[in-house]
Scaffold this motif. Structure first.
Motif, short mmCIF file in Angstrom:
data_model
loop_
_atom_site.label_atom_id
_atom_site.label_comp_id
_atom_site.label_asym_id
_atom_site.label_seq_id
_atom_site.Cartn_x
_atom_site.Cartn_y
_atom_site.Cartn_z
N THR A 44 -1.42 -7.29 -1.21
CA THR A 44 -0.12 -7.25 -1.59
C THR A 44 0.92 -8.06 -0.93
O THR A 44 2.02 -7.99 -1.27
N PRO A 62 2.64 -11.73 0.15
CA PRO A 62 3.27 -12.76 -0.45
C PRO A 62 2.28 -13.97 -1.10
O PRO A 62 2.31 -14.68 -2.06
N ASN A 111 4.07 -4.89 -2.17
CA ASN A 111 3.83 -5.54 -3.65
C ASN A 111 4.61 -6.88 -3.93
O ASN A 111 5.72 -6.72 -4.13
N PHE A 112 3.73 -7.83 -3.80
CA PHE A 112 4.30 -8.91 -4.05
C PHE A 112 4.92 -9.13 -5.42
O PHE A 112 6.05 -9.89 -5.35
N THR A 113 4.75 -8.49 -6.27
CA THR A 113 5.42 -8.74 -7.61
C THR A 113 6.71 -8.24 -7.49
O THR A 113 7.76 -8.42 -8.42
N LEU A 114 7.06 -7.43 -6.57
CA LEU A 114 8.50 -7.17 -6.62
C LEU A 114 9.50 -7.97 -5.53
O LEU A 114 10.64 -7.80 -5.20
N ILE A 115 8.89 -8.85 -5.09
CA ILE A 115 9.57 -9.68 -4.01
C ILE A 115 10.34 -10.40 -5.14
O ILE A 115 10.15 -11.32 -5.99
#
Lengths: 669, 643
Positions: free
Chosen positions: B289, B291, B418-422
């Motif tokens: 999860t 970066p 959740n890296f997709t939300l960074i």
């Protein structure tokens, strides 16, 4: 027919074959490269009859029962085969010993000895005689001791090669309700006439239809009509998750290990990148070969509309709307997807230089990828699309189209010679001129396909061997051996060795033959190679141990072709994939929890209206769209410990049981 | 001074060479035909005709109206820069030179270069900037910033004020910012919103790209309006962000075709969104999860693939393609190869990809790792920056952007689980020029002229700002940087102008930097001190059909017309089949993918919308095509006069 033997029973397979892969110190293929020597190949020269006799004590005890290969032929395919044999009205001849002698054969002799020829395999050539009995090669060597009453085939001055394998034919797939002019009977007959003793046909279900049903339908027709051994690819015309089970049953129970995926034919067969990724993943898991028809269907459709708007309706519109770039782009994309999914890739019909280059480059970067040029691409170019004769121009219509660049055939045969492309097929799919004329006012309606099943071997010989680009061993490799390896038919097919099927061609390397619609064995009235003179043609063709072509006369039996089941995980293709599956294990970074400030977004529900598209965010992409996302948000903060929980589970899952089983790999070391 | 600021929309107030580039007769604008060829008029200024420059006389440009007189007023600043080396692509003056910048006191208050030459005679009261030993270069143009792009409703910490301040401190005197409407938003409204924000806050000249979040028929009208009325000539399309911005190949084809007709530059965010979505869910499923999941889910192959596809589409449509954010070697090589085959394609590496690599994604410090998150991600291959610099030096890549989009750590922390939300974006607007100098010029890869080309001139040419921007020439805007090639600076958060609390280049040493920055004729940066004024930045409108992109396209259009074969009617037998359409789609709904997507019901609204406005198409065509062929920008006469 009466003497046709039942193949699947192990004892019947010839002692060499049945032991392959199970013998732990000498497992099947140990070659490092495509053209390296094959273990056991040299044994043929100094024959030790005892070791090959079935009851010999040399046979090692079968230690490993876990080998999939054995399971396959032992259990599941058995049922298949018996059903085949029943439909073929074969009397029960479960010959347990191979030395069984048929006292009274029919007029055609089932025992043959081929004398004086130079045997050419993909790795070596040597002079020896071949003794054939019961449809398998029993002995290879000089001064063979054979029973009396054996027919002698004289091969002096010729080479003796394994029968060709044509891995891409469409003898049954309908187009707009029109079935191809050459069905399984005519197609396989022509194949045999050209020195091809096995075909792999494409079963094309209608989009949405069951793959199993299509398989059954194709099996049914081919069993009745085919004159030579055959196998089937199944085309996946529309992917959905439910298909996985069908694929699994096809792979595990039906002996199909290759599936074709379309990147073209928009709104008909075309799959999106996401679907292709899913299919690739499924196939890697099942150990099947993913074949790809690589053209960008989106661009093609736009170009077609543009051309039709311009008033171009003739066959030249076909090639204008399918430019090379579109093929190249799709090949590139397919390779990228395959790399992500760690799946081997097989590109059908490599028609242009640029596409072939992309494949060659990808191979140099280590991709497991195979490219298949076809007879038409090697023997003709796309200049004919501009022919003033509509019927002639239309005869060349196929997808991807022949490249208008006249140097393409040369280039493709060069890549074939150096191993950047691996095998040749014909993509034989013929339609009569009347059928083609359905598209006389609109090139997009012209049914696609050219002939080539009969001419394939000769074209390769003439363009590559006779010109000095490749040697006779490479010729065997690209016309049969590589195909057999990729599709897991090796060494039963694609090799002249004791225990292999007696599919043998005696090839005249010196004389020439002219292709013409008048003399070919097809029903179509057009031959795209009309007038082409080719050096090299088959003099004698032996299929399943019987002579089917001799003295220019074809003698085939409708329905004598057997379905050859193929097992999953061909070593040639999957060994590397398996090893990479273990290496390519992404790992997270263990860090402490971030405890700094977090920007508050939950209250920041944006006033963004829902997207007007119905393309729902079906994936966790970066979708900063209001409320829906926030659900994830809250879900995530709850699972704070999740990272630690997952790590042990994941590694265990991925490494302990790789698909196909580790045992397969450990047994090699 | 702000009272006399821009009213740019009125053509008559543009400088002569910019005004009416389409309608004006022969010999206007510029005559350059290659990137590095010299520009008409550039040499004139070297042998100075004093009479011509004398105060009270007419300007050297005969086409200027005679009423224009140069008045150097005490209220305005006038500078003379002396003793520097002027670097412009195509020429290099090693002699002692001076540049005089004065304010033009016409109504529109344009600030331009008045004289370039040696031993200039200038009026009294002119401030002299000693540029001895330094290079005098055109101010940098940063073509890729996102200073107003909200993430989940929160704006980046560097807004137009902070961002342009940082830009000026780094020697960049103009930015082109991305307008990023959400799917469903009106492009025009978004454009106006951005323009309003920038007008209030920007400290340097700016222009805008508009991102097309979603392709449908209705967008066309807005695009046409933006190009023809608002002075926009560049639009970005996305091949990534599945389910949000991503377009299918069909939509891309249509978009390319349409934008080509308008003469706009198509910017492409090139990544394969379908595969990214697959990889993201796979990697999240594996429990990764952090970066590092970001680069793992966006391997560089996906970037290269999309670049390849974009170029293929561009070739098919015969449309120039501009790849934003070239981050990996393979993507850059794809651009290079396509250029070698003749495609009209431009590649833009960004500060981050030129100065650092993706190894930091694996940092143990979450905040540090997250700071690097941008798309396409930085390549973990540490040789990437070097490779990109080499390609820049040899001209295979053309423009350096910054991709500056600064989100604070707390904003980045939205994606802590959740890296997709960074939120994606790195800083770089301030460091951009310095790193190109440090890694390319100071290393001997690139000469100073090429430095000017990649940091400003090429950008000005591609986006049709040339020669007003991107060049030191008489008549050009007085956006000038005095560059000290030996100044060594260590990048640190403390010293930066950006409002971020981190800097991804923290601790890196950078040779070369601006000593003075002159923007719009005023010194805004002097010996480390910034003197900027919020809201002084002007919107620079840009005309369609930039020559560097479109001249070749126009010729290819003529050559590439397709012709059918005239043959007699086929009169043979025709197989009888029931009259069915070719593609029988039993259930198009079963396909969920966007590629094979049949227009869903909502789409049909657009569809019908479009058919209602049927008359409009007919109205438009003559206008548009007339625009395009009869009088191409730069003028057809431009071409004939060369031959």
């Amino acid at each position: 027919m009466a003497e046709r033997r039942l193949l699947p029973q192990e004892d019947d397979q010839g002692s060499l074959l049945s032991r392959l892969g199970t013998d732990s110190p000498k497992p099947r293929v140990k070659f490092g490269g495509m053209f390296c020597n094959i273990e056991g190949a040299f044994e043929n020269k100094t024959l030790n009859f005892e070791s090959y006799s079935p009851s010999s004590a040399r046979r090692n005890p079968r230690g490993r029962v876990d080998d999939q290969r054995d399971n396959f032929s032992d259990t599941s395919s058995m049922s298949d085969f018996s059903s085949v044999s029943q439909t073929q009205t074969t009397p029960s001849c479960s010959s347990q010993g191979q030395t069984l002698v048929y006292p009274t054969g029919p007029s055609r002799s089932d025992k043959l000895i081929i004398k004086g020829g130079k045997i050419v395999n993909d790795d070596q050539s040597f002079y020896a005689d071949i003794y054939i009995e019961d449809g398998t090669i029993k002995q290879i060597g000089e001064n063979l001791i054979v029973p009396t009453g054996v027919k002698t085939v004289d091969a002096y001055g010729h080479i003796v090669i394994p029968g060709g394998i044509d891995v891409n034919t469409c003898l049954q797939a309908p187009h707009l309700g029109m079935t191809p002019a050459d069905d399984f009977y005519h197609g396989t007959r022509a194949a045999l006439a050209g020195g091809t003793t096995m075909i792999i046909d494409h079963a094309v279900p209608e989009p949405g239809a069951s793959l199993l049903a299509a398989y059954d339908q194709w099996r049914d027709t081919a069993d009745k009509r085919s004159c030579c051994d055959y196998s089937l690819h199944i085309d996946i015309t529309r992917w959905h998750d439910g298909l996985f089970e069908e694929l699994e049953s096809l792979v595990k129970d039906k002996g199909v290990n290759s599936f074709l995926i379309f990147m073209a034919y928009k709104d008909k067969y075309q799959s999106s990148d996401t679907q292709i990724y899913e299919m690739f993943s499924a196939m890697r898991e099942l150990g099947a070969i993913a074949q790809v028809h690589a053209e960008n269907g989106d661009i093609i459709e736009e170009e077609q509309n543009k051309l039709l708007d311009l008033g171009i309706t003739g066959p030249e519109g076909h090639v204008l709307s399918h430019p090379e770039e579109v093929e190249t782009e799709a090949v590139y994309r397919a390779i990228t997807i395959a790399k992500q999914a760690n799946c081997p890739l097989y590109i059908t019909k490599v028609m242009s230089k640029a596409a072939a280059d992309v494949i060659a480059k990808a191979r140099k970067k280590g991709m497991v990828i195979y490219g298949e040029p076809i007879a038409a691409g090697l023997g003709a170019d796309g200049s004919h699309y501009w022919s003033k004769d509509w019927a002639k121009a239309a005869a060349f219509v196929m997808s991807p189209p022949l490249s208008p660049d006249t140097s393409t055939p040369d280039y493709l045969s060069s890549l074939l010679s150096c191993g950047d492309l691996q095998l040749t097929a014909s993509a034989h799919c013929t339609f009569t001129t009347a059928q083609k004329a359905v598209g006389k006012d609109n090139f997009t309606l012209i049914p696609e396909g050219t002939n080539g099943i009969e001419e394939r071997m000769s074209i390769v010989w003439d363009k590559a061997v006779a010109t000095g680009k490749m040697d006779e061993n490479d010729f065997v490799a690209v016309t049969s051996t590589n195909a057999a390896k990729i599709f897991n038919l090796y060494p039963r097919k694609g090799r002249i060795a004791v225990g292999s099927d007696a599919d043998i061609v005696i090839w005249n390397t010196k004389e020439t033959k002219v292709f013409s619609a008048k003399s070919h064995n097809l029903t179509v009235e057009v031959n795209i190679f009309e007038g082409m003179e080719c050096r090299g043609y088959p003099v004698v063709v032996i299929s399943q141990g019987r002579i089917v072509l001799e003295d220019g006369k074809l003698n085939v039996t409708e329905g004598s072709g057997r379905f050859i089941p193929r097992k999953a995980y061909p070593d040639f293709v999957f060994k590397r994939i398996k090893a990479r599956g273990r290496m390519a294990d992404a790992r997270g970074v263990p860090r402490g929890n971030y405890d700094g400030p977090v920007h508050d977004v939950i209250s920041m529900t944006k006033s963004v209206p829902a997207t007007p598209t119905t393309r729902g965010p079906s994936c966790p992409g970066k979708t900063p769209v209001g409320p829906g996302r926030n659900l994830h948000q809250s879900g995530f903060t709850l699972s704070g410990t999740q990272m630690d929980d997952h790590i042990p589970r994941r590694t265990a899952q991925k490494i302990v049981a790789p698909p196909g089983g580790r045992s397969n790999i450990t047994s090699l070391s | 001074m702000s009272d006399c600021r821009r009213q740019w929309n009125r053509e008559d107030e543009l400088p002569v060479y910019l005004a009416k580039p389409i309608s004006a007769g022969p010999n206007q604008r510029h005559k350059s035909h290659g990137m590095f060829s010299s520009v008409e008029g550039a040499y004139d200024s070297k042998t100075i005709d004093f009479d011509q420059y004398a105060v009270g006389r007419k300007g050297n440009r005969s086409s200027r109206s005679s009423s224009r007189e140069r008045v150097v007023d005490g209220d305005f600043e006038a500078y003379e820069i002396s003793g520097g080396t002027i670097s412009s692509p195509g020429e290099r003056d090693d002699g002692r030179q001076g540049v005089e910048i004065t304010d033009q006191t016409e109504k529109e208050c344009r600030f331009m270069l008045i004289q370039v030459g040696e031993n200039l005679i200038v009026p009294g009261g002119v401030k002299v900037i000693e540029a001895n030993g330094c290079k005098v270069i055109p101010g940098g143009i940063d073509v890729n910033t996102c200073l107003h792009k909200p993430y989940l409703g929160t704006p980046p910490v560097d807004d137009f004020y902070q961002g342009t301040k940082a830009a000026l401190a780094g020697g960049t005197t103009m930015i082109i910012d991305h307008v990023t409407p959400q799917p469903g938003d009106s492009l025009l409204e978004a454009f106006e919103k951005w323009q309003e924000a920038a007008d209030k806050k920007s400290c340097c000249d700016y222009s805008l790209h508009v991102d097309i979040p979603h392709w449908h028929e209705g967008v066309k009208e807005e695009l046409e309006q933006l190009v023809q009325e608002k002075g926009m000539n560049s639009f970005q399309v996305y091949m990534a962000y599945k389910g949000l911005f991503q377009m299918t190949d069909s939509q891309l084809y249509e978009a390319f075709s349409f934008l080509k007709e308008l003469g706009a530059v198509v910017l492409v965010h090139a990544e394969n969104g379908d595969l990214i979505a697959q990889e993201q869910s796979k990697i999240l499923g594996m429990g990764i999860t952090g970066p590092e999941g970001h680069p793992l889910s966006r391997p560089e192959e996906l970037e290269a693939e999309a670049v390849f596809r974009a170029i293929t589409l561009g070739n098919r449509v015969n449309c120039p393609v501009y790849i934003t954010k070239v981050m990996s070697k393979s993507a850059a090589d794809t651009v290079t190869n396509a250029r070698k085959k003749g495609s009209v394609v431009f590649g833009e590496p960004i500060t981050a990809s030129l100065a650092t690599d993706g190894s930091h994604y694996w940092s143990k410090n979450w905040a540090k790792a997250a700071a690097y998150v941008t798309s396409p991600p930085l390549s973990p291959d540490p040789t990437t920056p070097d490779h990109l610099h080499s390609l820049l030096a040899c001209g295979d890549l053309q423009v350096v952007g910054s991709g500056h989009c600064a989100y604070s750590t707390s904003q980045k922390a939205i994606g802590k689980d959740n890296f997709t939300l960074i939120p994606e974006g790195t800083n770089g607007v301030e460091e951009r020029m310095g790193f190109v100098w440090d890694k390319a010029v100071a290393m001997g890869k690139m000469d100073e002229n090429q430095f000017v080309a990649v940091t400003s001139t090429n950008a000005a040419k591609i986006f049709n700002l040339y020669p007003r921007k991107g060049r030191i020439a008489v008549g050009s805007d007085a956006d000038i940087v005095i560059w000290d090639p030996d100044k060594i600076k260590t990048i640190t958060t403390k010293a930066q102008q950006s409002a971020l609390e981190y800097n991804i280049f923290e601790g890196m040493e950078c040779r070369g930097g601006p000593v003075y920055v002159v923007s719009q004729g005023r010194i805004v940066f002097e010996e480390g001190k910034l003197q900027v004024q919020q809201g002084t930045g002007r919107f620079i409108s840009r005309k369609p059909f930039p020559d560097i992109a479109y001249q070749r396209i126009k010729y290819r259009n003529k050559v590439m017309s397709k012709q059918g074969v005239s043959r007699g009617m086929y009169d043979g037998p025709v197989y009888d089949i029931p009259a069915t359409p070719k593609y029988i789609t039993p259930a198009p709904s079963a396909k969920t993918s966007p590629t094979t997507h049949q227009p869903p019901p909502i789409r049909n609204l657009h569809q019908s919308n479009f058919s209602l406005s049927g008359a409009q198409i007919d109205d438009n065509i003559p206008r548009r095509s007339g625009h395009r062929i009869v009088a191409p920008p730069g003028g057809r006469s431009n071409i004939t006069s060369l031959g």
